[in-house]
Design a protein around this motif. Structure first.
Motif, PDB file in Angstrom:
ATOM      1  N   THR A 305       0.865  -1.178   0.000  1.00 48.90           N
ATOM      2  CA  THR A 305       0.000   0.000   0.000  1.00 48.90           C
ATOM      3  C   THR A 305       0.900   1.227   0.000  1.00 48.90           C
ATOM      4  O   THR A 305       1.922   1.255   0.690  1.00 48.90           O
ATOM      5  N   ARG A 307       1.245   4.874   1.130  1.00 49.86           N
ATOM      6  CA  ARG A 307       0.679   5.893   2.019  1.00 49.86           C
ATOM      7  C   ARG A 307       1.498   7.168   1.912  1.00 49.86           C
ATOM      8  O   ARG A 307       2.722   7.163   2.014  1.00 49.86           O
ATOM      9  N   CYS A 314      -3.886   7.123   1.364  1.00 50.59           N
ATOM     10  CA  CYS A 314      -3.307   6.067   0.540  1.00 50.59           C
ATOM     11  C   CYS A 314      -3.694   6.227  -0.929  1.00 50.59           C
ATOM     12  O   CYS A 314      -4.822   6.628  -1.254  1.00 50.59           O
ATOM     13  N   THR A 331      -5.680   9.960  -3.736  1.00 45.89           N
ATOM     14  CA  THR A 331      -5.496   9.421  -2.380  1.00 45.89           C
ATOM     15  C   THR A 331      -6.806   9.503  -1.616  1.00 45.89           C
ATOM     16  O   THR A 331      -7.589  10.444  -1.791  1.00 45.89           O
ATOM     17  N   CYS A 334      -6.969   5.508   4.184  1.00 44.57           N
ATOM     18  CA  CYS A 334      -6.418   4.160   4.028  1.00 44.57           C
ATOM     19  C   CYS A 334      -7.404   3.109   4.537  1.00 44.57           C
ATOM     20  O   CYS A 334      -8.050   3.295   5.574  1.00 44.57           O
ATOM     21  N   GLN A 340      -6.320  -0.100  -3.284  1.00 47.61           N
ATOM     22  CA  GLN A 340      -5.199   0.585  -2.638  1.00 47.61           C
ATOM     23  C   GLN A 340      -3.935  -0.285  -2.573  1.00 47.61           C
ATOM     24  O   GLN A 340      -2.958   0.111  -1.934  1.00 47.61           O
TER      25      GLN A 340
END
Length: 393
Positions: A305, A307, A314, A331, A334, A340
């Protein structure tokens, strides 16, 4: 008994020259190619009508048929054909089978339902249109580093994790067939003959010239209406459930850099914007730094993932446009969501060049041109000019 002139179908494309285990280059890290795993070909009747021809009614007639089966061309999860990967996959199917198959989105329900035919003899006929439905599964070939027997590394085309299924069909054939006609067992004509139900009372009964008064026609219309409604209601992409906040285990932050140049991936300042190429400055506020989180590795392939340090969110493809070629990267909060997650294809040790692939869509990341403010987008086959290769700094 002959066939009328077939409708045009796309010629099969040349077989894919990229092969599993073949050498690739750093420019290929952001690309992928399809590999056909299974194929199945089945004769299918798309339009049908039972019809009586009596003495005095022979000759040329134009008959309106009922839709029996609707076949739509599709590749992958989105129920459509978008991007060069899908076209290449279907072209490979056609070439491997030696058949002309449809390589663009279309459906047999768009075909005219009328059949013009010259009837020379009285009898009980099945008037039909049909095709060969072609289905199967595919995988993808991606460029990644592999360790050879001597311990050294090299770039090779490897079997990627992304796979799916496809549906297409061949040239539409039309004609008329009687119960007593001797036809090949695996032919489209035989499929139409089976629909005549030749041993039934309807087939043997005396009847005026014209359509067969059978419940089959009503059933066919009902099934066709269901298929048409289903086709209209199918959404081009599946929208995953909203992501829940995820607790991520992250490695130190990196920049995702255009090799040898000054632009980096930078997270959007506004929630409705996308990830763009930007020049790093003292005012970037860490929006150009990315953590690799929840990293796993399988057979040399990294999954992670991404971030962002600056906004804490994310990278993802928006769910409502995930089915689209050139959908932009952005983004969001998350969460546990394959949109993602990204596969990272790496150059040999000593080089930090990479290619990135979205786990859910299977598409590769890239940009249209090298320029400040350009969006990072997904491309089903990647960028063929090599601009989908980045550097993890």
């Amino acid at each position: 008994m002959g066939l009328s002139a077939p409708t045009a179908a796309a010629a099969p494309a040349a077989m894919q020259t990229v092969q599993l285990g073949q050498a690739c280059t750093t420019a290929d890290l952001g690309k992928r190619h399809p590999v056909i795993e299974t194929t199945e070909v089945s004769p299918t009747i798309t339009h049908f009508k039972g019809w009586y021809i009596t003495e005095g009614t022979t000759g040329s007639q134009t008959i309106s048929t009922n839709t029996q089966t609707s076949i739509s061309v599709s590749v992958g999860f989105n129920g459509n054909v978008q991007g060069s990967f899908a076209v290449e996959a279907l072209g490979s199917v056609g070439a491997s089978l030696g058949l002309n198959v449809q390589v663009n989105y279309t459906s047999t329900s768009s075909e005219s339902n009328t059949v013009s035919w010259n009837f020379f003899q009285p009898g009980y006929y099945g008037v039909y249109k049909g095709t060969r439905k072609v289905t199967g599964t595919y995988g993808s070939l991606n460029c990644n580093r592999v360790q050879r027997g001597d311990g050294e590394y090299a770039l090779q085309w490897v079997k990627g994790p992304a796979s799916g299924s496809y549906t297409t069909y061949t040239t539409i054939e039309e004609g008329a067939v009687r119960c007593q006609d001797d036809v090949p067992a695996t032919s489209i004509m035989r499929k139409a003959q089976d629909l005549l139900d030749c041993g039934s009372a309807t087939a043997t009964a005396k009847h005026p010239a014209g359509p067969v008064p059978s419940a089959k026609a009503a059933k066919a219309r009902h099934e066709a209406e269901k298929a048409a409604k289903a086709e209209k209601s199918v959404k081009a992409g599946r929208s995953p459930a909203p992501a829940t906040q995820a607790a991520l285990s992250c490695q130190p932050a990196n920049k995702i850099h255009v090799p040898g140049r000054s632009l980096n991936w930078s997270a959007p300042l506004l929630s409705n914007d996308g990830i763009r190429l930007r020049v790093s400055t003292i005012f970037s506020n860490h929006f150009d730094y990315w953590y690799l989180c929840d990293v796993t590795e399988n057979n040399g392939l990294i999954e992670a993932t991404l971030r962002n340090w600056g906004n804490g969110k994310c990278a993802t493809i928006p769910a409502d446009i995930a089915n689209q070629e050139r959908a932009y990267l952005t983004t969001v909060t998350c969460g546990e969501d394959d949109l993602q997650r990204f596969y990272i294809y790496r150059d040999v040790p000593g080089s930090s060049k990479i290619g990135l692939q979205n786990k859910y869509t299977g598409s590769m990341m890239g940009h249209d041109r090298y320029a400040d403010g350009q969006l990072i987008r997904q491309y089903s086959s990647g960028r063929q000019d090599g601009t989908g290769t980045y550097t993890l700094v």
